[in-house]
Design an enzyme around this catalytic site. Structure first.
Site, PDB file in Angstrom:
ATOM      1  N   LYS A   1       0.870  -1.195   0.000  1.00  0.00           N
ATOM      2  CA  LYS A   1       0.000   0.000   0.000  1.00  0.00           C
ATOM      3  C   LYS A   1       0.906   1.244   0.000  1.00  0.00           C
ATOM      4  CE  LYS A   1      -3.622  -2.771   1.975  1.00  0.00           C
ATOM      5  NZ  LYS A   1      -4.818  -2.867   2.777  1.00  0.00           N
TER       6      LYS A   1
ATOM      7  N   HIS B   1      -8.326  -3.557  -6.462  1.00  0.00           N
ATOM      8  CA  HIS B   1      -8.256  -3.526  -4.995  1.00  0.00           C
ATOM      9  C   HIS B   1      -9.338  -2.599  -4.451  1.00  0.00           C
ATOM     10  CE1 HIS B   1      -6.852  -2.959  -0.924  1.00  0.00           C
ATOM     11  NE2 HIS B   1      -6.151  -4.069  -1.078  1.00  0.00           N
TER      12      HIS B   1
ATOM     13  N   GLU C   1     -11.173 -10.281  -0.932  1.00  0.00           N
ATOM     14  CA  GLU C   1     -10.822  -9.441   0.211  1.00  0.00           C
ATOM     15  C   GLU C   1     -12.078  -8.697   0.679  1.00  0.00           C
ATOM     16  OE1 GLU C   1      -6.355  -8.383   0.251  1.00  0.00           O
ATOM     17  OE2 GLU C   1      -7.358  -6.914  -1.009  1.00  0.00           O
TER      18      GLU C   1
ATOM     19  N   GLY D   1      -7.496  -4.187   6.932  1.00  0.00           N
ATOM     20  CA  GLY D   1      -6.873  -3.200   7.814  1.00  0.00           C
ATOM     21  C   GLY D   1      -7.615  -2.980   9.119  1.00  0.00           C
TER      22      GLY D   1
ATOM     23  N   SER E   1      -6.855  -8.764   7.045  1.00  0.00           N
ATOM     24  CA  SER E   1      -6.370  -9.050   8.402  1.00  0.00           C
ATOM     25  C   SER E   1      -5.781 -10.455   8.554  1.00  0.00           C
ATOM     26  CB  SER E   1      -7.465  -8.786   9.436  1.00  0.00           C
ATOM     27  OG  SER E   1      -7.824  -7.407   9.412  1.00  0.00           O
TER      28      SER E   1
HETATM   29  P1  13P Z   1      -4.661  -6.039   5.661  1.00  0.00           P
HETATM   30  O1  13P Z   1      -3.841  -7.299   5.653  1.00  0.00           O
HETATM   31  O2  13P Z   1      -3.945  -4.863   6.262  1.00  0.00           O
HETATM   32  O3  13P Z   1      -6.025  -6.257   6.232  1.00  0.00           O
HETATM   33  O4  13P Z   1      -4.881  -5.629   4.127  1.00  0.00           O
HETATM   34  C1  13P Z   1      -5.342  -6.578   3.239  1.00  0.00           C
HETATM   35  C2  13P Z   1      -5.221  -6.034   1.878  1.00  0.00           C
HETATM   36  O5  13P Z   1      -5.902  -5.104   1.510  1.00  0.00           O
HETATM   37  C3  13P Z   1      -4.222  -6.627   0.977  1.00  0.00           C
HETATM   38  O6  13P Z   1      -4.383  -6.186  -0.323  1.00  0.00           O
END
Ligand code: 13P
Length: 236
Positions: free
Chosen positions: A9, A91, A160, A166, A196
């Site tokens: 990110k 995403h 996801e 997050g 997560s």
């Molecule tokens: P997290 O692992 O921080 O929840 O993020 C997942 C994600 O968006 C991966 O692309």
């Protein structure tokens, strides 16, 4: 063998990315680990990493052009400089925070699939949809396949759920299994789970039926943790 991906990110600098990639690459080689490892750094940290293991560096985003007048974007002219041939598309942060529509996502997908890029294509529902149950969740997810050629050879899918990203709230095993099962029945492609995923739940998640690996944000950013994640899943 699982596919384990790290999405940086908006984290890490050019310098810390280089050190991260080097450490992971050396770890994979010296331990003869055959999992497929993908790392998606920021665009400013891209480089010719010349890895010696099965680590591939991809880009988190790019515009569907070779070059041109698209202020703030990068195209294949910039990616080719570093031999980048892997891209994340769809995403949820790009859909929901950066405002990408299904139409623009499908256009980008078409552009990069025509060039043979490995595409990690992300799908997932927000909390208000999840709360309406599995049927509505699947309906929402199907909409995210509009305009997407799911027969494309070099495609990896990533489920996801937005509410799990997050937040520290991982989807339950039942949530993951039920959504993955339906997607897998329709589309015969590797399917990662993201949201997560952590050092101590990655093994359980990646062992579930219909889960071929994980796409990880927060828990992958410390190199020691990412190494542990790879270690915990290497024999699956
Ligand atoms: P997290 O692992 O921080 O929840 O993020 C997942 C994600 O968006 C991966 O692309």
């Amino acid at each position: 063998m699982p596919i384990i991906a790290s999405n940086f990110k908006t984290n890490h600098t050019r310098a810390t990315t280089a050190s991260f990639v080097k450490k992971i690459d050396e770890f994979l080689k010296s331990n003869s680990i055959s999992s497929e490892i993908l790392v998606f750094p920021t665009a400013t940290a891209l480089d010719k990493f010349e890895t010696v293991s099965n680590l591939t560096v991809g880009v988190q985003n790019a515009y569907g052009v070779q070059s041109g007048s698209y202020t703030g974007e990068i195209g294949t002219c910039q990616l080719d400089e570093f031999d980048i041939k892997t891209i994340l598309i769809g995403h949820s942060e790009r859909r929901h925070i950066l405002g990408e529509t299904q139409e623009s996502i499908a256009k980008k997908y078409e552009f990069y699939s025509n060039l043979g890029y490995k595409i990690v294509y992300c799908i997932g529902e927000p909390l208000e949809v999840k709360e309406q149950g599995l049927e509505k969740t699947l309906e929402y997810i199907y909409e995210q396949f509009v305009g997407i050629d799911t027969n494309y050879d070099n495609l990896i899918l990533a489920y996801e759920p937005v509410w799990a990203i997050g937040t520290g709230v991982t989807a339950t095993v039942e949530d993951i299994i039920s959504v993955h099962k339906v997607i897998k029945e329709k589309i015969n492609k590797p399917l990662l789970y993201g949201g997560s995923v952590k050092v101590d739940n990655v093994q359980e998640i990646c062992s579930l039926d219909g889960v071929d690996g994980a796409l990880i944000g927060t828990a992958s950013w410390k190199v020691e943790d990412f190494i542990q994640i790879i270690e915990n899943t290497k024999d699956l």
